[in-house]
Design a protein around this motif. Structure first.
Motif, PDB file in Angstrom:
ATOM      1  N   MET A   5       0.818  -1.206   0.000  1.00 55.67           N
ATOM      2  CA  MET A   5       0.000   0.000   0.000  1.00 55.67           C
ATOM      3  C   MET A   5       0.860   1.268   0.000  1.00 55.67           C
ATOM      4  O   MET A   5       0.459   2.292  -0.513  1.00 55.67           O
TER       5      MET A   5
ATOM      6  N   ILE B 174     -12.497   0.226  -5.175  1.00 45.43           N
ATOM      7  CA  ILE B 174     -12.599  -0.346  -3.835  1.00 45.43           C
ATOM      8  C   ILE B 174     -13.969  -0.977  -3.600  1.00 45.43           C
ATOM      9  O   ILE B 174     -14.091  -2.021  -2.960  1.00 45.43           O
TER      10      ILE B 174
ATOM     11  N   PHE C 162     -11.055  -4.616   0.511  1.00 41.13           N
ATOM     12  CA  PHE C 162      -9.704  -4.651   1.062  1.00 41.13           C
ATOM     13  C   PHE C 162      -9.318  -6.088   1.398  1.00 41.13           C
ATOM     14  O   PHE C 162     -10.168  -6.903   1.750  1.00 41.13           O
ATOM     15  N   THR C 163      -8.032  -6.381   1.298  1.00 41.60           N
ATOM     16  CA  THR C 163      -7.570  -7.740   1.576  1.00 41.60           C
ATOM     17  C   THR C 163      -7.626  -8.069   3.069  1.00 41.60           C
ATOM     18  O   THR C 163      -7.851  -9.209   3.455  1.00 41.60           O
TER      19      THR C 163
ATOM     20  N   GLN D 164      -4.836  -3.175   5.580  1.00 43.79           N
ATOM     21  CA  GLN D 164      -4.891  -2.458   4.303  1.00 43.79           C
ATOM     22  C   GLN D 164      -5.984  -1.390   4.340  1.00 43.79           C
ATOM     23  O   GLN D 164      -5.805  -0.274   3.836  1.00 43.79           O
ATOM     24  N   GLU D 165      -7.104  -1.721   4.958  1.00 43.63           N
ATOM     25  CA  GLU D 165      -8.208  -0.767   5.091  1.00 43.63           C
ATOM     26  C   GLU D 165      -7.777   0.437   5.931  1.00 43.63           C
ATOM     27  O   GLU D 165      -8.028   1.591   5.571  1.00 43.63           O
TER      28      GLU D 165
ATOM     29  N   PHE E  64      -5.332   2.682   4.032  1.00 44.00           N
ATOM     30  CA  PHE E  64      -5.994   3.469   2.990  1.00 44.00           C
ATOM     31  C   PHE E  64      -6.676   4.697   3.581  1.00 44.00           C
ATOM     32  O   PHE E  64      -6.500   5.820   3.086  1.00 44.00           O
TER      33      PHE E  64
END
Length: 281
Positions: A1, A48, A53-54, A58-59, A62
């Motif tokens: 990211m 998105i 999100f994985t 990651q969320e 972001f």
């Protein structure tokens, strides 16, 4: 990211440099950047909503780092457009007074609605212990007494606190912009000489690299015997390269504790110079 963020910032800087090289009015440049950033944000939102999100980290990254940078600049350029198109004159005392009043208003808003908030202190302290609450979707706690802006956000693409960081980013950019208007000698059109003023000069490395260089010059008293403060020195580089640096103190704090070399860019500069010297041997 982090790679994604670097690419996004590079795309934004490329568009800024492209528009700057066309020598258009500030209002038109701000308008075009507003359209560009709005489209970028919409495109990312669509992607998105389709892929998600994985994982939670990651969320969080972001909504804490990526979206606020885009939205922050979008808010900033939209404000610049409004300021430029409502300014009564292009120079003189009225022009000076207009921007001085804007600066007073910006400082007042900062004191009243930003700096006294718990979240602001959390963000400035570079804390992470409440990231799972602040930067994940569906975690808004209305018992916290949030402002009415919480009811205007898209809860499928905002945690509310990403918007708050975006406004911090926008205000810092706006602060630098207004200062260049109040102090003509710090204006991008005057800091360079004659025909060089409109050439496409830009910083093509990372923001952290430039901040590292600025602090190195400041710490070594290499400019004006160290009599120029770090904020003014950073402003000079921002104006010279037309590259907003957001909160340099926050970035510098992270550099002091990052893994590996704390002076990665300066180390690379030394290697690059030595390699260049060796070419002439």
């Amino acid at each position: 990211m982090e790679i994604v963020l670097s690419k996004i910032l590079l795309q934004i800087r490329h568009q800024e440099d492209k528009l700057s090289s066309q020598m258009m009015r500030t209002s038109e440049e701000a308008y075009q950047m507003t359209l560009f950033l709005k489209e970028m944000l919409c495109s990312i939102k669509t992607k998105i909503s389709q892929t998600g999100f994985t994982d939670g980290q990651q969320e969080i990254y972001f909504f804490k780092n990526i979206k606020p940078q885009i939205l922050g600049k979008l808010i900033y350029y939209n404000k610049v457009f409004r300021i430029e198109t409502t300014c009564p004159v292009s120079k003189g005392k009225i022009h000076q007074s207009y921007f001085e009043n804007l600066l007073k208003t910006l400082k007042s808003e900062y004191k009243e609605s930003i700096c006294n908030e718990d979240f602001y202190r959390y963000y400035r302290a570079d804390r992470t212990d409440r990231d799972h609450t602040y930067f994940r979707l569906g975690q808004i706690n209305y018992h916290d007494g949030l402002t009415s802006g919480v009811f205007e956000i898209d809860i499928s693409f905002s945690t509310y606190y990403d918007n708050k960081i975006a406004h911090i980013v926008a205000n810092e950019l706006l602060y630098s912009y207004i200062l260049t208007k109040i102090n003509p000698e710090e204006n991008p059109d005057n800091i360079l000489l004659n025909g060089e003023a409109k050439k496409d000069i830009s910083w093509t490395n990372s923001q952290n690299a430039l901040i590292e260089l600025i602090y190195a010059l400041y710490a070594s008293n290499s400019i004006s015997h160290g009599k120029i403060g770090i904020r003014k020195l950073a402003l000079i580089f921002q104006v010279l390269f037309r590259t907003p640096l957001n909160d340099i103190h926050h970035s510098f704090h992270r550099m002091k504790t990052r893994a590996g070399s704390r002076t990665a860019f300066l180390d690379q500069l030394k290697l690059s110079l030595e390699e260049y010297m060796d070419k002439d041997l």
